[in-house]
Design an enzyme around this catalytic site. Sequence first.
Site, PDB file in Angstrom:
ATOM      1  N   LYS A  13       0.833  -1.217   0.000  1.00  0.00           N
ATOM      2  CA  LYS A  13       0.000   0.000   0.000  1.00  0.00           C
ATOM      3  C   LYS A  13       0.865   1.264   0.000  1.00  0.00           C
ATOM      4  CE  LYS A  13      -2.374  -1.008   3.806  1.00  0.00           C
ATOM      5  NZ  LYS A  13      -1.949  -2.365   4.187  1.00  0.00           N
ATOM      6  N   ARG A 128      11.137  -6.464   5.671  1.00  0.00           N
ATOM      7  CA  ARG A 128      10.976  -5.031   5.930  1.00  0.00           C
ATOM      8  C   ARG A 128      11.429  -4.692   7.348  1.00  0.00           C
ATOM      9  NH1 ARG A 128       5.103  -2.307   5.443  1.00  0.00           N
ATOM     10  NH2 ARG A 128       4.823  -3.123   7.536  1.00  0.00           N
ATOM     11  N   ARG A 134      10.943  -1.394  12.087  1.00  0.00           N
ATOM     12  CA  ARG A 134       9.598  -1.160  12.629  1.00  0.00           C
ATOM     13  C   ARG A 134       9.294  -2.179  13.715  1.00  0.00           C
ATOM     14  NH1 ARG A 134       4.552  -0.083   8.628  1.00  0.00           N
ATOM     15  NH2 ARG A 134       3.435  -1.226  10.234  1.00  0.00           N
ATOM     16  N   ARG A 145      -1.205  -9.431  13.363  1.00  0.00           N
ATOM     17  CA  ARG A 145      -1.744  -8.416  12.445  1.00  0.00           C
ATOM     18  C   ARG A 145      -2.485  -9.072  11.279  1.00  0.00           C
ATOM     19  NH1 ARG A 145       3.592  -5.735  11.190  1.00  0.00           N
ATOM     20  NH2 ARG A 145       2.523  -4.335   9.768  1.00  0.00           N
TER      21      ARG A 145
HETATM   22  P1  AMP Z   1       0.077   0.266   8.968  1.00  0.00           P
HETATM   23  O1  AMP Z   1       1.304   1.111   8.873  1.00  0.00           O
HETATM   24  O2  AMP Z   1      -1.034   0.737   8.088  1.00  0.00           O
HETATM   25  O3  AMP Z   1       0.383  -1.206   8.795  1.00  0.00           O
HETATM   26  O4  AMP Z   1      -0.471   0.431  10.459  1.00  0.00           O
HETATM   27  C1  AMP Z   1       0.299   0.063  11.598  1.00  0.00           C
HETATM   28  C2  AMP Z   1      -0.591  -0.101  12.817  1.00  0.00           C
HETATM   29  O5  AMP Z   1      -1.251   1.141  13.104  1.00  0.00           O
HETATM   30  C3  AMP Z   1      -1.707  -1.114  12.670  1.00  0.00           C
HETATM   31  O6  AMP Z   1      -1.272  -2.443  12.929  1.00  0.00           O
HETATM   32  C4  AMP Z   1      -2.705  -0.617  13.728  1.00  0.00           C
HETATM   33  O7  AMP Z   1      -2.269  -0.972  15.028  1.00  0.00           O
HETATM   34  C5  AMP Z   1      -2.581   0.893  13.605  1.00  0.00           C
HETATM   35  N1  AMP Z   1      -3.543   1.419  12.607  1.00  0.00           N
HETATM   36  C6  AMP Z   1      -3.230   1.965  11.393  1.00  0.00           C
HETATM   37  N2  AMP Z   1      -4.342   2.319  10.730  1.00  0.00           N
HETATM   38  C7  AMP Z   1      -5.383   1.991  11.534  1.00  0.00           C
HETATM   39  C8  AMP Z   1      -6.799   2.079  11.411  1.00  0.00           C
HETATM   40  N3  AMP Z   1      -7.375   2.567  10.301  1.00  0.00           N
HETATM   41  N4  AMP Z   1      -7.554   1.632  12.444  1.00  0.00           N
HETATM   42  C9  AMP Z   1      -7.007   1.146  13.564  1.00  0.00           C
HETATM   43  N5  AMP Z   1      -5.685   0.999  13.742  1.00  0.00           N
HETATM   44  C10 AMP Z   1      -4.865   1.428  12.751  1.00  0.00           C
END
Ligand code: AMP
Length: 190
Positions: A13, A128, A134, A145
């Site tokens: 993404k 990654r 991260r 996740r």
């Molecule tokens: P990402 O970088 O999009 O993989 O997001 C990393 C983490 O941020 C996720 O595993 C969630 O813990 C939190 N997070 C990101 N976007 C959301 C969302 N739309 N709703 C709830 N938690 C989120």
Amino acid sequence: MNLVIFGAPGCGKGTQSERLIDRYGFYHISTGELLRDQIARKTPLGITADKYISQGHLIPDELMLSIIDDLLDSPEVKGKNIIFDGFPRTVKQAEELEHLLQKRGHAVDAVIGLEVPDEELIERLINRGKESGRADDNLETIKERLEVYHNQTQPLRKFYEERGSYKPINGSNAIDAIADDIAAHIEHLL
Ligand code: AMP
């Protein structure tokens, strides 16, 4: 135009959002990046978000939605074409996003679903983690996740299919090929 880029953790993404920004100048709303920035700055929101993110869990819908509601009114976002990356992640978030856009005279115009098998996602996320450091890219949190994704986020595929806005894209292809597939789909909408 409001575009949602959708898919499991590690599906690409962020990478494809960057391509779209370079090509079309979208404003990028990445909720994961936004939360990591708050964590790095140790803000009250960051301290709360860290508890969920480090466990691989989603932060509560109400919190996420109030952040998006505020962001949509901010001067740097108003009037721009937006990519939502990592949001919505639950049916509740998707329903509320519809309302938030509707009350501003907008809608979700397209949902790009980057589809990648789980084994490939796990491999990508482990790699990654080695490069980015991260905290949530470790095997235990990755598995959590992915489970959260399948239980809470994947149902959105059907939600957007029913609205005729879901476009599946093979996320296992080369980065450039995926970018071209996305461009071919959205160009007539711009
Ligand atoms: P990402 O970088 O999009 O993989 O997001 C990393 C983490 O941020 C996720 O595993 C969630 O813990 C939190 N997070 C990101 N976007 C959301 C969302 N739309 N709703 C709830 N938690 C989120």
